[in-house]
Design an enzyme around this catalytic site. Structure first.
Site, PDB file in Angstrom:
ATOM      1  N   LYS A   1       0.885  -1.164   0.000  1.00  0.00           N
ATOM      2  CA  LYS A   1       0.000   0.000   0.000  1.00  0.00           C
ATOM      3  C   LYS A   1       0.920   1.210   0.000  1.00  0.00           C
ATOM      4  CE  LYS A   1      -1.855  -1.573   3.907  1.00  0.00           C
ATOM      5  NZ  LYS A   1      -3.294  -1.396   3.701  1.00  0.00           N
ATOM      6  N   ARG A   2       0.388   2.433  -0.161  1.00  0.00           N
ATOM      7  CA  ARG A   2       1.254   3.604  -0.090  1.00  0.00           C
ATOM      8  C   ARG A   2       2.006   3.627   1.243  1.00  0.00           C
ATOM      9  NH1 ARG A   2       0.773   7.571  -4.238  1.00  0.00           N
ATOM     10  NH2 ARG A   2       2.250   8.719  -2.950  1.00  0.00           N
TER      11      ARG A   2
ATOM     12  N   LYS B   1      -0.083   4.011   8.232  1.00  0.00           N
ATOM     13  CA  LYS B   1      -0.240   2.615   7.810  1.00  0.00           C
ATOM     14  C   LYS B   1       0.762   1.686   8.517  1.00  0.00           C
ATOM     15  CE  LYS B   1      -2.116   3.921   3.249  1.00  0.00           C
ATOM     16  NZ  LYS B   1      -3.311   3.092   2.949  1.00  0.00           N
TER      17      LYS B   1
ATOM     18  N   THR C   1      -9.071  -0.807   0.775  1.00  0.00           N
ATOM     19  CA  THR C   1      -9.677  -1.718  -0.185  1.00  0.00           C
ATOM     20  C   THR C   1      -8.700  -2.850  -0.498  1.00  0.00           C
ATOM     21  OG1 THR C   1      -8.923  -0.221  -1.931  1.00  0.00           O
ATOM     22  CG2 THR C   1     -11.251  -0.099  -1.297  1.00  0.00           C
TER      23      THR C   1
ATOM     24  N   LYS D   1      -9.243  -7.045  -1.284  1.00  0.00           N
ATOM     25  CA  LYS D   1      -8.662  -7.814  -2.395  1.00  0.00           C
ATOM     26  C   LYS D   1      -7.991  -9.083  -1.870  1.00  0.00           C
ATOM     27  CE  LYS D   1      -7.558  -3.364  -4.533  1.00  0.00           C
ATOM     28  NZ  LYS D   1      -6.438  -2.395  -4.651  1.00  0.00           N
TER      29      LYS D   1
HETATM   30  C1  LIG Z   1      -6.092  -1.396  -3.887  1.00  0.00           C
HETATM   31  C2  LIG Z   1      -4.873  -0.595  -4.124  1.00  0.00           C
HETATM   32  C3  LIG Z   1      -4.470   0.364  -3.201  1.00  0.00           C
HETATM   33  C4  LIG Z   1      -5.200   0.604  -1.911  1.00  0.00           C
HETATM   34  O1  LIG Z   1      -4.646  -0.246  -0.934  1.00  0.00           O
HETATM   35  P1  LIG Z   1      -4.903  -0.006   0.618  1.00  0.00           P
HETATM   36  O2  LIG Z   1      -4.219  -1.167   1.258  1.00  0.00           O
HETATM   37  O3  LIG Z   1      -6.374  -0.035   0.823  1.00  0.00           O
HETATM   38  O4  LIG Z   1      -4.272   1.296   0.970  1.00  0.00           O
HETATM   39  C5  LIG Z   1      -3.312   1.074  -3.457  1.00  0.00           C
HETATM   40  N1  LIG Z   1      -2.596   0.864  -4.572  1.00  0.00           N
HETATM   41  C6  LIG Z   1      -2.945  -0.060  -5.476  1.00  0.00           C
HETATM   42  C7  LIG Z   1      -2.093  -0.247  -6.675  1.00  0.00           C
HETATM   43  C8  LIG Z   1      -4.091  -0.818  -5.288  1.00  0.00           C
HETATM   44  O5  LIG Z   1      -4.443  -1.716  -6.213  1.00  0.00           O
END
Ligand SMILES: *Cc1c(COP(=O)(O)O)cnc(C)c1O
Length: 855
Positions: free
Chosen positions: A569-570, A575, A677, A681
């Site tokens: 994630k970022r 986080k 999100t 996934k």
């Molecule tokens: C889904 C997604 C995110 C969001 O990830 P989080 O864990 O919810 O912050 C960020 N970057 C990409 C490339 C994603 O596919």
């Protein structure tokens, strides 16, 4: 995916991948050869793999156009309520495979490409990601477009066609280095420029008031050129439009008035205007108050609203009463969803159009405006909330500032009438913050200018309602809603994990792709030994495939029988990648302390981009790489523990790593991650979650049962209490020897021997200004990780928990999310009407389209 099908596979093939008719395959091959010849102007002796990708992309695209034209023609004739999703980001990723899936062409294309002697996966890898987003917010917009098309809503995504998307991340000597994302270099086969719909956008200038109203004059004009991208629904012949605006200088730019002398310079200066759509701002959850960014925000808003009103006027609802358009039905025909406050200037812009141009009375205009807009809040972090300086807005958009002041005056008058003498409340609720440099609070503007305000997960919506915007919720409680985020199961299951998608289809049929709640049927198979083995096998295959990818692309070897522990994630302090890092160091020290003790082998994979100006995030990346360097080269550790920093995390890489993951890290401080999100996934793809009670993790635990996730750490109430008491990191450091050891190692240069003070800023932050309280959750996190390892030893028990998670993931389809927006905010009905397919693609040109269709 690219494998040729054996006869046996062909017989048992499942139609979620589409039907391989001999006719279809032959037609696809003809299309491919025709495009190679006429579009790419190549023969097979000189064609490059990229030529083959483009030939295939154009062939697939041919199957979209008839459906696209039909869908838009249908909207024009039937005039359903239009849904406009306004967003500064659309993080689309790749388009080819998604299009084949949604059109049911995947199997036929696989076969055609195979018969042409080419490798489908190799071709797919050539496509650039459309990286027009930073992270969750932009990816959400992309998932919503897929769901809106799949549900048959007359929806449009409106945004900016950035020439450069999110930067490409390189890791050099452990540091992040940014490279420009020149994603359009080879051309984009999925977009269609529409210069005939170009529109002017005004900036700067001044306002003249007269008895005919306000006039915004002496402005500078930039043109907005629309590029349309088709958005196909899943197997329903609906193709919606994402319209992205590109900035163009008018041809007389700087050539009027006094500049006439320097023609060459005037042409060179066209760049100044065209810079508006040059590059995506690379901040995630952070407000950067730059003039160019405000220009971008107004640019998309001004162009989009003109387009919306043009389309409304062309419809039967935009009737004319002698001279003027009657706008009474506007909110019944138009819903505009604001993806965060980034497009908030749409509110004063619509007021300007109604009052200054269409000459509606203020109260009428305000009523129509509020009934049109709805606002989605994405964060409660104060550093992310947009607060534009009044000076800047006054210079760039003088008329809009006046309108915002007028909105504020009426808003405050209203509050004052309800709460006489409550000056504090007026200060808190004002759209204008008076302290220091005057600023406009864009969230306040959005709340007063909308009929609905929503958070993106239950816990987040509660915090929005009871804490951050408490005064506003007290005023209009019914305005505040929750819409828990979701993800599209087409991209995040069918596309990225065909093995699992087909295994599920074998058990419960294919309907779950459109109705993900049907995954609950899998509960029946939790004790089915064969199914358990098959689920584990698919995961193992995905892990092997990902390991091969890493070896091929990055020359790193990982052990596919180790647990894949993934945190992508970022990079952001909230986080808490740092907490993961402390856990890695703790595991490392434990192995070294007792090398013969049983240790459950792990590959810890961390990936994500840091905003280029975010110093601490960049130091976190360097620290992870420094720790990896030591851990991966220690012979005592051997293959028990490996640490990989995954370079350039983006949509197409998420599609590879998520299906290969055993353990998903979702460890933000409770109350900071609005939804997440990524968490969804992973759940859908058969990973278990270690996480805090934050964002949508809470609802994942609710759906699957808390005992089927690894939940640990402080709840929101605990964080609040600790804040009251005062968080003291030193206490935890003194009390927990393993934490002390890990921190001391970072501090003493154990991971940076050539530069012992390298991580001083990180250490100083952790002790003295850690807003996200890493040390407070460290102990619970490490203990919870021990439970994870223990369960992993029992492969069957692990996989059964995985199945319970997949079976409970149905809620997190963005189809469910969009149905809730449609019902509670937009007041439209999803349509399962299948628009009849055109005679495609050869005869499509013969389709009759009405003249003057408003596209
Ligand atoms: C889904 C997604 C995110 C969001 O990830 P989080 O864990 O919810 O912050 C960020 N970057 C990409 C490339 C994603 O596919």
């Amino acid at each position: 995916m690219s494998r040729p099908l054996s006869d046996q596979e062909r017989r048992k093939q499942i139609s979620i991948r589409g039907i391989v008719g001999v006719e279809n395959v032959a037609e696809l091959k003809r299309g491919f050869n025709r495009h190679l010849h006429f579009t790419l102007v190549k023969d097979r002796n000189v064609a490059t793999p990229r030529d083959y990708y483009f030939a295939l992309a154009h062939t697939v695209r041919d199957h979209l156009v008839g459906r696209w034209i039909r869908t838009q023609q249908y909207y024009y004739e039937k005039d359903p309520k239009r849904i406009y999703y306004l967003s500064l980001e659309f993080y689309m990723g790749r388009t080819l495979q998604n299009t084949m899936i949604n059109l049911g062409l995947q199997n036929a294309c696989d076969e055609a490409v195979y018969q042409l002697g080419l490798d489908m996966e190799e071709l797919e890898e050539i496509e650039e990601d459309a990286g027009l987003g930073n992270g969750g917010l932009g990816r959400l917009a992309a998932c919503f477009l897929d769901s809106m098309a799949t549900l048959g809503l007359a929806a449009y995504g409106y945004g900016i066609r950035y020439e450069y998307g999110i930067f490409n991340q390189k890791i050099r000597d452990g540091w992040q280095v940014e490279e420009a994302d020149d994603w359009l270099r080879h051309g984009n086969p999925w977009e269609k420029a529409r210069p005939e719909y170009m529109l002017p956008v005004h900036f700067y200038g001044r306002v003249e008031h007269s008895d005919t109203g306000a006039k915004w004059i002496d402005t500078q004009v930039v043109l907005a050129l629309p590029y349309d991208t088709p958005v196909p629904g899943y197997m329903n012949n609906t193709v919606n439009t994402m319209r992205l605006w590109s900035a163009r200088a008018p041809n007389d730019f700087n050539l009027r008035d006094f500049n006439v002398g320097d023609y060459i310079q005037a042409v060179l200066d066209r760049n100044l205007a065209e810079n508006i759509s040059r590059v995506l701002y690379p901040n995630d959850n952070f407000f950067e108050g730059k003039e160019l960014r405000l220009k971008q925000e107004y640019f998309v808003v001004a162009a989009t609203l003109q387009d919306i009103i043009r389309r409304f006027k062309a419809s039967k609802f935009g009737s004319t009463d002698t001279v003027r358009t009657v706008f009474d039905s506007f909110p019944d025909q138009v819903a505009i969803q604001l993806n965060d406050t980034h497009p908030a200037m749409a509110i004063p812009e619509l007021m300007r159009i109604f009052v200054d141009i269409e000459k509606l009375p203020w109260d009428k205009a305000w009523d129509l405006t509020r009934r049109t807009f709805a606002y989605t809040n994405h964060t409660v972090l104060p550093e992310a909330l947009e607060r534009w300086p009044v000076d800047l807005v006054e210079k760039l958009l003088p008329r809009h500032l006046q309108i915002i002041y007028e909105i504020n005056q009426r808003h405050l008058d209203h509050i004052a009438s309800l709460f006489p003498d409550d000056v504090e409340r007026l200060r808190r609720m004002s759209l204008i913050e008076e302290e220091g440099n005057k600023r406009i609070n864009m969230a306040h503007l959005c709340i007063v200018g909308s009929h609905a305000v929503n958070g993106v997960a239950k816990i987040h919506s509660e915090i929005v309602k009871t804490q951050v915007f408490e005064d506003f919720a007290e005023l209009e409680p019914e305005k505040f809603q929750n819409k828990t985020n979701g993800i599209t199961p087409r991209r995040w299951l069918l596309l990225c994990n065909p093995g699992l998608a087909e295994l599920i289809a074998e058990k419960i049929g294919e309907d779950y792709v459109r109705d993900l709640s049907q995954l609950t049927k899998l509960h029946e198979f939790v004790d089915d030994d064969l199914f358990i083995r098959e689920v584990a096998k698919v995961k193992q295959e995905n892990k092997v495939k990902f390991a091969l990818y890493l070896e091929k692309e990055y020359k790193v070897k990982i052990n596919p029988s180790s647990m894949f522990d993934v945190h992508v994630k970022r990079i952001h302090e909230y986080k808490r990648q740092l907490m993961n890092c402390l856990h890695i160091i703790t595991m490392y020290n434990r192995i070294r302390r007792d090398p013969v003790k049983l240790f459950v082998p792990r590959t810890v994979i961390i990936g994500g981009k840091a905003a280029p100006g975010y110093h601490m995030a960049k130091m976190i990346i360097k620290l992870i790489n420094a720790v990896a360097q030591v851990v991966n080269n220690d012979p005592v550790v051997g293959s028990k523990l490996k640490v990989i920093f995954l370079e350039n995390y983006r949509v197409s890489l998420a599609e590879k790593v998520i299906p290969a993951t055993d353990l998903s890290e979702q460890i933000s401080t409770a109350g900071t991650e609005a939804s997440g999100t990524g968490n969804m996934k992973f759940m859908l793809n058969g990973a278990l979650t270690i996480g805090t009670m934050d964002g949508a993790n809470v609802e994942m635990a609710e759906e699957a049962g808390e005992e089927n996730l690894f939940i640990f750490g402080m709840r929101v109430e605990d964080v609040t209490e600790l804040d009251k008491k005062g968080y003291d990191a030193q206490l935890y450091y003194d009390r927990l020897p393993e934490l002390k050891q890990a921190v001391d190692q970072i501090k003493s240069g154990f991971f940076s021997p050539n530069e012992p003070n390298l991580f001083d800023d990180v250490i100083n932050m952790l002790f003295h200004h850690d807003r996200f309280k890493v040390f407070a959750d460290y102990e619970a996190y490490v203990k919870c990780q021990e439970k994870v390892s223990e369960l992993y030893l029992n492969s069957k028990a692990w996989t059964k928990m995985v199945i319970r998670n997949i079976a409970a993931a149905g809620k997190f389809s963005s189809d469910r999310t969009i149905k809730e927006y449609a019902r509670d905010i937009w007041h439209v009905e999803p349509s399962d009407l299948k628009i009849p397919p055109p005679n495609e693609p050869r005869d499509a040109a013969q389709d009759k389209t009405p003249n003057g269709t408003a596209a």
